[in-house]
Design a protein around this motif. Structure first.
Motif, PDB file in Angstrom:
ATOM      1  N   THR A   1       1.569   0.138  -4.760  1.00  0.00           N
ATOM      2  CA  THR A   1       2.795   0.820  -4.352  1.00  0.00           C
ATOM      3  C   THR A   1       2.625   2.333  -4.398  1.00  0.00           C
ATOM      4  O   THR A   1       3.016   3.043  -3.461  1.00  0.00           O
ATOM      5  N   LEU A   2       2.053   2.843  -5.483  1.00  0.00           N
ATOM      6  CA  LEU A   2       1.822   4.288  -5.595  1.00  0.00           C
ATOM      7  C   LEU A   2       0.866   4.786  -4.515  1.00  0.00           C
ATOM      8  O   LEU A   2       1.065   5.848  -3.929  1.00  0.00           O
ATOM      9  N   LEU A   3      -0.170   4.010  -4.253  1.00  0.00           N
ATOM     10  CA  LEU A   3      -1.143   4.397  -3.236  1.00  0.00           C
ATOM     11  C   LEU A   3      -0.524   4.342  -1.841  1.00  0.00           C
ATOM     12  O   LEU A   3      -0.748   5.237  -1.013  1.00  0.00           O
ATOM     13  N   ASP A   4       0.279   3.317  -1.557  1.00  0.00           N
ATOM     14  CA  ASP A   4       0.949   3.227  -0.255  1.00  0.00           C
ATOM     15  C   ASP A   4       1.875   4.419  -0.036  1.00  0.00           C
ATOM     16  O   ASP A   4       1.947   4.971   1.065  1.00  0.00           O
ATOM     17  N   ASP A   5       2.585   4.821  -1.080  1.00  0.00           N
ATOM     18  CA  ASP A   5       3.456   5.989  -0.995  1.00  0.00           C
ATOM     19  C   ASP A   5       2.637   7.241  -0.654  1.00  0.00           C
ATOM     20  O   ASP A   5       3.041   8.041   0.197  1.00  0.00           O
ATOM     21  N   ALA A   6       1.493   7.396  -1.297  1.00  0.00           N
ATOM     22  CA  ALA A   6       0.618   8.538  -1.012  1.00  0.00           C
ATOM     23  C   ALA A   6       0.104   8.480   0.426  1.00  0.00           C
ATOM     24  O   ALA A   6       0.022   9.515   1.105  1.00  0.00           O
ATOM     25  N   LYS A   7      -0.220   7.286   0.903  1.00  0.00           N
ATOM     26  CA  LYS A   7      -0.699   7.137   2.277  1.00  0.00           C
ATOM     27  C   LYS A   7       0.370   7.533   3.286  1.00  0.00           C
ATOM     28  O   LYS A   7       0.048   8.080   4.345  1.00  0.00           O
ATOM     29  N   HIS A   8       1.623   7.259   2.981  1.00  0.00           N
ATOM     30  CA  HIS A   8       2.704   7.646   3.886  1.00  0.00           C
ATOM     31  C   HIS A   8       2.937   9.156   3.877  1.00  0.00           C
ATOM     32  O   HIS A   8       3.481   9.707   4.821  1.00  0.00           O
ATOM     33  N   ALA A   9       2.523   9.813   2.821  1.00  0.00           N
ATOM     34  CA  ALA A   9       2.756  11.250   2.680  1.00  0.00           C
ATOM     35  C   ALA A   9       1.601  12.101   3.204  1.00  0.00           C
ATOM     36  O   ALA A   9       1.779  13.299   3.423  1.00  0.00           O
ATOM     37  N   ALA A  10       0.433  11.500   3.392  1.00  0.00           N
ATOM     38  CA  ALA A  10      -0.743  12.279   3.811  1.00  0.00           C
ATOM     39  C   ALA A  10      -1.593  11.447   4.770  1.00  0.00           C
ATOM     40  O   ALA A  10      -1.788  10.252   4.537  1.00  0.00           O
ATOM     41  N   PRO A  11      -2.127  12.051   5.828  1.00  0.00           N
ATOM     42  CA  PRO A  11      -2.956  11.305   6.775  1.00  0.00           C
ATOM     43  C   PRO A  11      -4.369  11.020   6.264  1.00  0.00           C
ATOM     44  O   PRO A  11      -5.089  10.216   6.841  1.00  0.00           O
ATOM     45  N   ARG A  12      -4.737  11.681   5.175  1.00  0.00           N
ATOM     46  CA  ARG A  12      -6.069  11.497   4.587  1.00  0.00           C
ATOM     47  C   ARG A  12      -5.935  11.646   3.084  1.00  0.00           C
ATOM     48  O   ARG A  12      -5.219  12.520   2.600  1.00  0.00           O
ATOM     49  N   LEU A  13      -6.635  10.785   2.351  1.00  0.00           N
ATOM     50  CA  LEU A  13      -6.656  10.857   0.892  1.00  0.00           C
ATOM     51  C   LEU A  13      -8.092  10.782   0.420  1.00  0.00           C
ATOM     52  O   LEU A  13      -8.933  10.135   1.063  1.00  0.00           O
ATOM     53  N   GLU A  14      -8.361  11.429  -0.694  1.00  0.00           N
ATOM     54  CA  GLU A  14      -9.690  11.338  -1.298  1.00  0.00           C
ATOM     55  C   GLU A  14      -9.551  11.349  -2.811  1.00  0.00           C
ATOM     56  O   GLU A  14      -8.564  11.839  -3.362  1.00  0.00           O
ATOM     57  N   LEU A  15     -10.536  10.789  -3.448  1.00  0.00           N
ATOM     58  CA  LEU A  15     -10.581  10.746  -4.906  1.00  0.00           C
ATOM     59  C   LEU A  15     -12.020  10.527  -5.320  1.00  0.00           C
ATOM     60  O   LEU A  15     -12.874  10.181  -4.503  1.00  0.00           O
ATOM     61  N   TRP A  16     -12.268  10.757  -6.598  1.00  0.00           N
ATOM     62  CA  TRP A  16     -13.577  10.463  -7.177  1.00  0.00           C
ATOM     63  C   TRP A  16     -13.376   9.374  -8.227  1.00  0.00           C
ATOM     64  O   TRP A  16     -12.436   9.441  -9.020  1.00  0.00           O
ATOM     65  N   VAL A  17     -14.237   8.400  -8.217  1.00  0.00           N
ATOM     66  CA  VAL A  17     -14.160   7.296  -9.167  1.00  0.00           C
ATOM     67  C   VAL A  17     -15.528   7.147  -9.831  1.00  0.00           C
ATOM     68  O   VAL A  17     -16.568   7.295  -9.180  1.00  0.00           O
ATOM     69  N   ALA A  18     -15.510   6.873 -11.124  1.00  0.00           N
ATOM     70  CA  ALA A  18     -16.774   6.680 -11.835  1.00  0.00           C
ATOM     71  C   ALA A  18     -17.533   5.499 -11.240  1.00  0.00           C
ATOM     72  O   ALA A  18     -16.945   4.450 -10.959  1.00  0.00           O
TER      73      ALA A  18
ATOM     74  N   ARG B   1       4.881  19.431 -13.966  1.00  0.00           N
ATOM     75  CA  ARG B   1       5.672  20.592 -13.535  1.00  0.00           C
ATOM     76  C   ARG B   1       5.314  21.023 -12.114  1.00  0.00           C
ATOM     77  O   ARG B   1       6.160  21.511 -11.368  1.00  0.00           O
ATOM     78  N   ALA B   2       4.057  20.855 -11.737  1.00  0.00           N
ATOM     79  CA  ALA B   2       3.601  21.235 -10.398  1.00  0.00           C
ATOM     80  C   ALA B   2       4.091  20.257  -9.327  1.00  0.00           C
ATOM     81  O   ALA B   2       3.939  20.525  -8.132  1.00  0.00           O
ATOM     82  N   GLY B   3       4.646  19.126  -9.738  1.00  0.00           N
ATOM     83  CA  GLY B   3       5.153  18.148  -8.783  1.00  0.00           C
ATOM     84  C   GLY B   3       4.116  17.177  -8.266  1.00  0.00           C
ATOM     85  O   GLY B   3       4.328  16.504  -7.262  1.00  0.00           O
ATOM     86  N   TRP B   4       2.994  17.080  -8.943  1.00  0.00           N
ATOM     87  CA  TRP B   4       1.917  16.193  -8.500  1.00  0.00           C
ATOM     88  C   TRP B   4       2.116  14.741  -8.913  1.00  0.00           C
ATOM     89  O   TRP B   4       1.414  13.866  -8.413  1.00  0.00           O
ATOM     90  N   VAL B   5       3.016  14.472  -9.841  1.00  0.00           N
ATOM     91  CA  VAL B   5       3.080  13.158 -10.491  1.00  0.00           C
ATOM     92  C   VAL B   5       4.252  12.329  -9.984  1.00  0.00           C
ATOM     93  O   VAL B   5       5.371  12.823  -9.857  1.00  0.00           O
ATOM     94  N   ARG B   6       3.966  11.072  -9.722  1.00  0.00           N
ATOM     95  CA  ARG B   6       5.008  10.079  -9.460  1.00  0.00           C
ATOM     96  C   ARG B   6       4.797   8.959 -10.479  1.00  0.00           C
ATOM     97  O   ARG B   6       3.677   8.482 -10.665  1.00  0.00           O
ATOM     98  N   VAL B   7       5.876   8.557 -11.136  1.00  0.00           N
ATOM     99  CA  VAL B   7       5.817   7.541 -12.184  1.00  0.00           C
ATOM    100  C   VAL B   7       6.669   6.352 -11.766  1.00  0.00           C
ATOM    101  O   VAL B   7       7.778   6.517 -11.256  1.00  0.00           O
ATOM    102  N   LEU B   8       6.137   5.150 -11.971  1.00  0.00           N
ATOM    103  CA  LEU B   8       6.919   3.922 -11.779  1.00  0.00           C
ATOM    104  C   LEU B   8       7.231   3.344 -13.152  1.00  0.00           C
ATOM    105  O   LEU B   8       6.381   3.356 -14.042  1.00  0.00           O
ATOM    106  N   HIS B   9       8.438   2.843 -13.295  1.00  0.00           N
ATOM    107  CA  HIS B   9       8.905   2.300 -14.572  1.00  0.00           C
ATOM    108  C   HIS B   9       9.151   0.802 -14.461  1.00  0.00           C
ATOM    109  O   HIS B   9       9.434   0.292 -13.384  1.00  0.00           O
ATOM    110  N   ASP B  10       9.051   0.136 -15.587  1.00  0.00           N
ATOM    111  CA  ASP B  10       9.522  -1.232 -15.702  1.00  0.00           C
ATOM    112  C   ASP B  10      10.556  -1.243 -16.828  1.00  0.00           C
ATOM    113  O   ASP B  10      10.975  -0.181 -17.293  1.00  0.00           O
ATOM    114  N   ALA B  11      10.953  -2.405 -17.289  1.00  0.00           N
ATOM    115  CA  ALA B  11      11.996  -2.499 -18.316  1.00  0.00           C
ATOM    116  C   ALA B  11      11.591  -1.832 -19.627  1.00  0.00           C
ATOM    117  O   ALA B  11      12.446  -1.452 -20.421  1.00  0.00           O
ATOM    118  N   ARG B  12      10.285  -1.654 -19.858  1.00  0.00           N
ATOM    119  CA  ARG B  12       9.811  -1.067 -21.115  1.00  0.00           C
ATOM    120  C   ARG B  12       9.466   0.411 -21.002  1.00  0.00           C
ATOM    121  O   ARG B  12       9.011   1.010 -21.971  1.00  0.00           O
TER     122      ARG B  12
END
Length: 141
Positions: free
Chosen positions: A80-97, A39-50
């Motif tokens: 693809t999702l990450l490239d889209d995020a890179k085009h939308a923001a000049p800097r990205l960060e995340l935490w990974v285990a 609802r906040a607009g944070w999510v982008r989803v990619l679909h395939d045939a299933r």
């Protein structure tokens, strides 16, 4: 909003296939959080045939989640999702285990660098994690 249960299923499947990852929240909580961030607009989803095959949850520069369904892995959906995020923001960060070697290698290959490490006190699972940062070279100081 219709894809929230399928996104949760992708997340839960990852948890089931990952022996080092403890289950720390009830499923209902995951569904509530997924609904809220959608609802906040944070999510982008990619679909395939299933149906939904991959999703990213991003708030500005902060990536909160990036998951690809096992049936769709290796097809470039995460990139693809990450490239889209890179085009939308000049800097990205995340935490990974720290234990998530595959994700760390993926982010490294996508140009992310290690920022800092933590002992896990800041995440729900209480697992040591690593901040990964990507900076658009055209915008770097």
């Amino acid at each position: 909003m219709w894809h929230v249960p399928q996104m949760a299923a992708i997340l839960w499947d990852f948890g089931r296939r990952t022996p080092w990852l403890p289950r720390v929240r009830p499923y209902r909580t995951d569904l509530r959080v997924m609904t809220r961030i959608t609802r906040a607009g944070w999510v982008r989803v990619l679909h395939d045939a299933r149906g939904p095959a991959a999703f990213i949850a991003r708030d500005g520069a902060r990536i909160h989640a990036l998951y690809v369904h096992p049936r769709a892995q290796g097809r470039g959906l995460g990139r693809t999702l990450l490239d889209d995020a890179k085009h939308a923001a000049p800097r990205l960060e995340l935490w990974v285990a720290e234990a998530n070697r595959e994700a760390r290698a993926f982010y490294d290959a996508q140009g992310f660098a290690e920022g800092q490490r933590s002992d896990g006190t800041g995440n729900d699972e209480r697992l040591p994690d690593i901040q990964m940062i990507w900076q658009d070279e055209r915008c770097a100081p």
